[in-house]
Design a protein around this motif. Structure first.
Motif, mmCIF file in Angstrom:
data_model
loop_
_atom_site.group_PDB
_atom_site.id
_atom_site.type_symbol
_atom_site.label_atom_id
_atom_site.label_comp_id
_atom_site.label_asym_id
_atom_site.label_seq_id
_atom_site.Cartn_x
_atom_site.Cartn_y
_atom_site.Cartn_z
ATOM 1 N N LEU A 84 0.816 -1.207 0.000
ATOM 2 C CA LEU A 84 0.000 0.000 0.000
ATOM 3 C C LEU A 84 0.857 1.268 0.000
ATOM 4 N N VAL A 85 1.951 1.253 0.737
ATOM 5 C CA VAL A 85 2.851 2.410 0.745
ATOM 6 C C VAL A 85 3.523 2.552 -0.617
ATOM 7 N N ASP A 86 3.930 1.445 -1.200
ATOM 8 C CA ASP A 86 4.560 1.489 -2.531
ATOM 9 C C ASP A 86 3.603 2.053 -3.586
ATOM 10 N N GLN A 87 2.312 1.825 -3.413
ATOM 11 C CA GLN A 87 1.328 2.279 -4.390
ATOM 12 C C GLN A 87 0.847 3.709 -4.131
ATOM 13 N N THR A 88 1.279 4.293 -3.033
ATOM 14 C CA THR A 88 0.880 5.658 -2.698
ATOM 15 C C THR A 88 1.850 6.634 -3.348
ATOM 16 N N GLU A 90 2.298 10.968 -4.961
ATOM 17 C CA GLU A 90 1.860 12.351 -4.763
ATOM 18 C C GLU A 90 0.490 12.592 -5.384
ATOM 19 N N LYS A 91 0.133 11.789 -6.368
ATOM 20 C CA LYS A 91 -1.156 11.930 -7.057
ATOM 21 C C LYS A 91 -2.294 11.211 -6.328
ATOM 22 N N SER A 92 -1.981 10.461 -5.273
ATOM 23 C CA SER A 92 -3.016 9.716 -4.548
ATOM 24 C C SER A 92 -4.035 10.676 -3.958
ATOM 25 N N ASP A 93 -5.313 10.328 -4.139
ATOM 26 C CA ASP A 93 -6.361 11.213 -3.625
ATOM 27 C C ASP A 93 -6.691 10.883 -2.164
#
Length: 129
Positions: A84-88, A90-93
């Motif tokens: 989950l951290v790897d997939q987060t 700056e564009k994460s809403d």
């Protein structure tokens, strides 16, 4: 992934008839993590086309399912948090960040035994009434 369909028999005692009923068991966190890895590996470095875009959409949906799935062990929890951290980015809403935060929060409560303790306390209170 193994077949998630389970068959059980529902019995009507008065008529003594049995009718099969099928339900779908939700995949556990380990299965979701494994499936996401397979899909992510398939689409890595693949040019965009309609089929690959569908796989990307599937991988994104699986991430949301992963936030909702509870970790049964600390090892699963670590794998979940790392993914989950790897997939987060700056564009994460805000919805994504909230889903990650809540998923981690409830896993920590469960793994620390707080959920079980709260459930036991509720049962004791109900019994006292």
């Amino acid at each position: 992934m193994p077949n998630q369909n389970k068959t059980c028999t529902k019995t009507n005692a008065s008529a003594e008839l049995s009718t099969p009923a099928t339900f779908h068991a939700a995949p556990n966190l380990s299965q979701l993590l494994q499936a996401h890895k397979i899909v992510a590996d398939m689409i890595t470095a693949t040019p965009s086309d309609p089929v690959v875009d569908k796989f990307r959409a599937t991988a994104e949906q699986m991430l949301l399912d992963i936030t909702l799935a509870r970790a049964a062990t600390w090892e699963e929890f670590g794998q979940k948090v790392q993914l989950l951290v790897d997939q987060t980015t700056e564009k994460s809403d805000g919805h994504w960040l909230t889903a990650v935060q809540e998923g981690v929060y409830w896993d920590l409560k469960q793994l620390n035994g707080e959920t079980a303790a709260a459930e036991r306390a509720a049962v004791v209170l109900q019994a006292a009434e």
